[in-house]
Design a protein around this motif. Structure first.
Motif, PDB file in Angstrom:
ATOM      1  N   TRP A   1       0.826  -1.220   0.000  1.00  0.00           N
ATOM      2  CA  TRP A   1       0.000   0.000   0.000  1.00  0.00           C
ATOM      3  C   TRP A   1       0.859   1.269   0.000  1.00  0.00           C
ATOM      4  O   TRP A   1       0.359   2.365  -0.221  1.00  0.00           O
ATOM      5  CB  TRP A   1      -0.928   0.018   1.216  1.00  0.00           C
ATOM      6  N   GLY A   2       2.141   1.108   0.310  1.00  0.00           N
ATOM      7  CA  GLY A   2       3.098   2.233   0.233  1.00  0.00           C
ATOM      8  C   GLY A   2       2.730   3.420   1.094  1.00  0.00           C
ATOM      9  O   GLY A   2       2.471   3.294   2.284  1.00  0.00           O
ATOM     10  N   LYS A   3       2.681   4.603   0.446  1.00  0.00           N
ATOM     11  CA  LYS A   3       2.470   5.840   1.203  1.00  0.00           C
ATOM     12  C   LYS A   3       1.008   6.059   1.565  1.00  0.00           C
ATOM     13  O   LYS A   3       0.656   7.052   2.209  1.00  0.00           O
ATOM     14  CB  LYS A   3       2.989   7.028   0.385  1.00  0.00           C
ATOM     15  N   ASN A   4       0.174   5.131   1.094  1.00  0.00           N
ATOM     16  CA  ASN A   4      -1.251   5.264   1.385  1.00  0.00           C
ATOM     17  C   ASN A   4      -1.618   4.721   2.769  1.00  0.00           C
ATOM     18  O   ASN A   4      -2.785   4.598   3.089  1.00  0.00           O
ATOM     19  CB  ASN A   4      -2.048   4.508   0.303  1.00  0.00           C
ATOM     20  N   VAL A   5      -0.577   4.394   3.536  1.00  0.00           N
ATOM     21  CA  VAL A   5      -0.815   3.792   4.861  1.00  0.00           C
ATOM     22  C   VAL A   5      -0.420   4.750   5.982  1.00  0.00           C
ATOM     23  O   VAL A   5       0.606   5.419   5.904  1.00  0.00           O
ATOM     24  CB  VAL A   5       0.016   2.492   5.006  1.00  0.00           C
TER      25      VAL A   5
ATOM     26  N   TRP B   1      -4.729  11.913   9.421  1.00  0.00           N
ATOM     27  CA  TRP B   1      -5.566  11.044   8.590  1.00  0.00           C
ATOM     28  C   TRP B   1      -6.281  11.849   7.504  1.00  0.00           C
ATOM     29  O   TRP B   1      -6.645  12.998   7.700  1.00  0.00           O
ATOM     30  CB  TRP B   1      -6.605  10.345   9.470  1.00  0.00           C
ATOM     31  N   SER B   2      -6.463  11.223   6.342  1.00  0.00           N
ATOM     32  CA  SER B   2      -7.283  11.835   5.304  1.00  0.00           C
ATOM     33  C   SER B   2      -8.061  10.718   4.606  1.00  0.00           C
ATOM     34  O   SER B   2      -7.622   9.558   4.607  1.00  0.00           O
ATOM     35  CB  SER B   2      -6.405  12.580   4.301  1.00  0.00           C
ATOM     36  N   PRO B   3      -9.217  11.039   4.017  1.00  0.00           N
ATOM     37  CA  PRO B   3     -10.036  10.005   3.384  1.00  0.00           C
ATOM     38  C   PRO B   3      -9.235   9.233   2.321  1.00  0.00           C
ATOM     39  O   PRO B   3      -8.444   9.821   1.590  1.00  0.00           O
ATOM     40  CB  PRO B   3     -11.183  10.792   2.749  1.00  0.00           C
ATOM     41  N   GLY B   4      -9.440   7.943   2.292  1.00  0.00           N
ATOM     42  CA  GLY B   4      -8.736   7.104   1.312  1.00  0.00           C
ATOM     43  C   GLY B   4      -7.501   6.436   1.892  1.00  0.00           C
ATOM     44  O   GLY B   4      -6.988   5.467   1.328  1.00  0.00           O
ATOM     45  N   LYS B   5      -7.010   6.974   3.003  1.00  0.00           N
ATOM     46  CA  LYS B   5      -5.820   6.377   3.643  1.00  0.00           C
ATOM     47  C   LYS B   5      -6.206   5.117   4.406  1.00  0.00           C
ATOM     48  O   LYS B   5      -7.272   5.057   5.011  1.00  0.00           O
ATOM     49  CB  LYS B   5      -5.191   7.376   4.611  1.00  0.00           C
ATOM     50  N   LYS B   6      -5.315   4.131   4.348  1.00  0.00           N
ATOM     51  CA  LYS B   6      -5.536   2.910   5.119  1.00  0.00           C
ATOM     52  C   LYS B   6      -4.767   3.021   6.437  1.00  0.00           C
ATOM     53  O   LYS B   6      -3.636   3.515   6.451  1.00  0.00           O
ATOM     54  CB  LYS B   6      -5.055   1.702   4.320  1.00  0.00           C
ATOM     55  N   VAL B   7      -5.390   2.579   7.493  1.00  0.00           N
ATOM     56  CA  VAL B   7      -4.772   2.668   8.822  1.00  0.00           C
ATOM     57  C   VAL B   7      -4.358   1.266   9.263  1.00  0.00           C
ATOM     58  O   VAL B   7      -5.172   0.342   9.245  1.00  0.00           O
ATOM     59  CB  VAL B   7      -5.766   3.269   9.849  1.00  0.00           C
ATOM     60  N   VAL B   8      -3.091   1.097   9.611  1.00  0.00           N
ATOM     61  CA  VAL B   8      -2.605  -0.197  10.104  1.00  0.00           C
ATOM     62  C   VAL B   8      -2.137  -0.010  11.546  1.00  0.00           C
ATOM     63  O   VAL B   8      -1.223   0.766  11.817  1.00  0.00           O
ATOM     64  CB  VAL B   8      -1.453  -0.734   9.230  1.00  0.00           C
ATOM     65  N   VAL B   9      -2.787  -0.720  12.454  1.00  0.00           N
ATOM     66  CA  VAL B   9      -2.484  -0.591  13.881  1.00  0.00           C
ATOM     67  C   VAL B   9      -1.652  -1.790  14.329  1.00  0.00           C
ATOM     68  O   VAL B   9      -1.948  -2.925  13.965  1.00  0.00           O
ATOM     69  CB  VAL B   9      -3.789  -0.533  14.718  1.00  0.00           C
ATOM     70  N   TYR B  10      -0.629  -1.524  15.097  1.00  0.00           N
ATOM     71  CA  TYR B  10       0.154  -2.638  15.642  1.00  0.00           C
ATOM     72  C   TYR B  10       0.402  -2.446  17.131  1.00  0.00           C
ATOM     73  O   TYR B  10       0.410  -1.339  17.638  1.00  0.00           O
ATOM     74  CB  TYR B  10       1.479  -2.812  14.883  1.00  0.00           C
TER      75      TYR B  10
ATOM     76  N   LEU C   1     -13.920   5.488  11.253  1.00  0.00           N
ATOM     77  CA  LEU C   1     -12.988   5.410  10.136  1.00  0.00           C
ATOM     78  C   LEU C   1     -13.150   4.079   9.397  1.00  0.00           C
ATOM     79  O   LEU C   1     -13.270   3.031  10.030  1.00  0.00           O
ATOM     80  CB  LEU C   1     -11.543   5.523  10.622  1.00  0.00           C
ATOM     81  N   PRO C   2     -13.126   4.129   8.065  1.00  0.00           N
ATOM     82  CA  PRO C   2     -13.129   2.874   7.308  1.00  0.00           C
ATOM     83  C   PRO C   2     -11.678   2.405   7.154  1.00  0.00           C
ATOM     84  O   PRO C   2     -10.740   3.121   7.548  1.00  0.00           O
ATOM     85  CB  PRO C   2     -13.711   3.295   5.963  1.00  0.00           C
TER      86      PRO C   2
END
Lengths: 142, 176
Positions: A51-55, A93-102, A124-125
């Motif tokens: 997903w690169g920079k979209n995360v 955060w901005s719309p379209g970004k994917k959020v990965v929590v660890y 958030l989606p």
């Protein structure tokens, strides 16, 4: 013959089974019987990398662990300082970004809980939990 | 009971009062009856409150079984599939037992189940504390999210005490 008390207990236990089974059928798509996190909400390090920079990486570990080391660009968001840290995260955060929590490892709960709250409270989606947590990230990146 | 002669007399003269049995209630007996009645009302109220607590706790968890499964899983005692099964089942057991206390049907069965449940919940909470797990009990869904360990323990002990009191009272009241 069973005593009246045992009979009463058995009847109540049996009565509660019916709605319980009904609810299990109703929620069959909302909960996985194999893992606490449904497969659709879990992501591996390799998948997230694509997903690169979209995360946006979210570190759900306590402050001291985040301070000692974290994924590059990760934002700290833990439950201890949720109200304080959430606005900082939302600013990124901005719309379209994917959020990965660890969180720390495969067995920790913090990432699951933070992901759940981001979906439920922040609405958030595309919020995912990193499979294997920080340990898996270190293995793949160091 | 009046004799046949007395009955005949009453039919003829309706204004004649039926003789009352010569039973005198001693002041001590009357006080005892009042005390017994008051304690019955008190136990009934305690039963209703406990029933309400379990119905509320069950309903709030039945509304969000996925969250309750996560709450059970947080204790790190049971495998995930069992946590899920319990999350679907336990809230309804609490609700049914709560209603059983209200309508006083299967009363002692409900008391036994609820006592066993509260004992298990309390032991699990203590075990979690000893193991250093910082978790929400899930007892009342997210309503209990910010409860401290002493608050959990005090609530459980109070409910357990009330259940035991109801047990003791039920032994003399003889409900179903």
């Amino acid at each position: 013959m069973r005593s009246p008390l045992v009979r009463q207990i058995l009847i109540l236990v049996a009565l509660a089974l019916a709605p319980g089974i009904g609810q299990a059928v109703y929620f069959r798509h909302k909960v996985s019987w194999q893992s606490p996190i449904p497969p659709s909400e879990l992501v591996t390090v390799d998948q997230a990398r694509v997903w690169g920079k979209n995360v946006i990486w979210v570190d759900a570990r306590p402050d001291d662990e985040f301070a000692s080391d974290h994924a590059p660009g990760a934002i700290s968001l833990n439950e201890d300082r949720w109200n304080e840290l959430l606005p900082q995260f939302l600013a990124e955060w901005s719309p379209g970004k994917k959020v990965v929590v660890y969180c720390s490892s495969l067995s920790c709960n913090a990432s699951r809980e933070v992901a759940r709250r981001l979906r439920k409270e922040a609405k958030l989606p595309d919020v995912f939990v990193l499979e294997g947590g920080w340990e898996a990230w270190v293995k793949k990146n160091r | 009971m009046g004799s046949v002669g007395e009955e005949e007399q009453m039919k003829q003269t309706p204004s004649v009062q039926r003789p009352t049995p010569n039973l005198e209630i001693s002041p001590r007996g009357a006080t005892s009856n009042i005390k017994h009645g008051t304690s019955n009302i008190l136990f009934r109220l305690v039963g209703l409150v406990i029933a309400g607590v379990f119905i509320y706790a069950g309903a709030i968890k039945a509304l969000d079984p996925v969250q309750f499964a996560n709450d059970i899983d947080n204790y790190k005692i049971l495998p995930w599939p069992i946590s899920v099964a319990l999350a679907f089942y336990l809230p309804w057991l609490e609700i049914f037992c709560g209603f059983a206390l209200i309508v006083r049907l299967f009363y002692r069965g409900a008391l036994s189940i609820l006592t066993a449940l509260i004992l298990v919940f309390t032991l699990a909470t203590i075990a979690a504390k000893i193991r250093g797990l910082d978790i929400t009990c899930g007892c009342f869904g997210h309503a209990s999210q910010n409860w401290s360990f002493p608050a959990h323990l005090a609530t459980n002990v109070a409910i357990l005490a009330a259940l035991l009191a109801l047990w003791i009272s039920s032994r003399s009241a003889k409900p179903l």
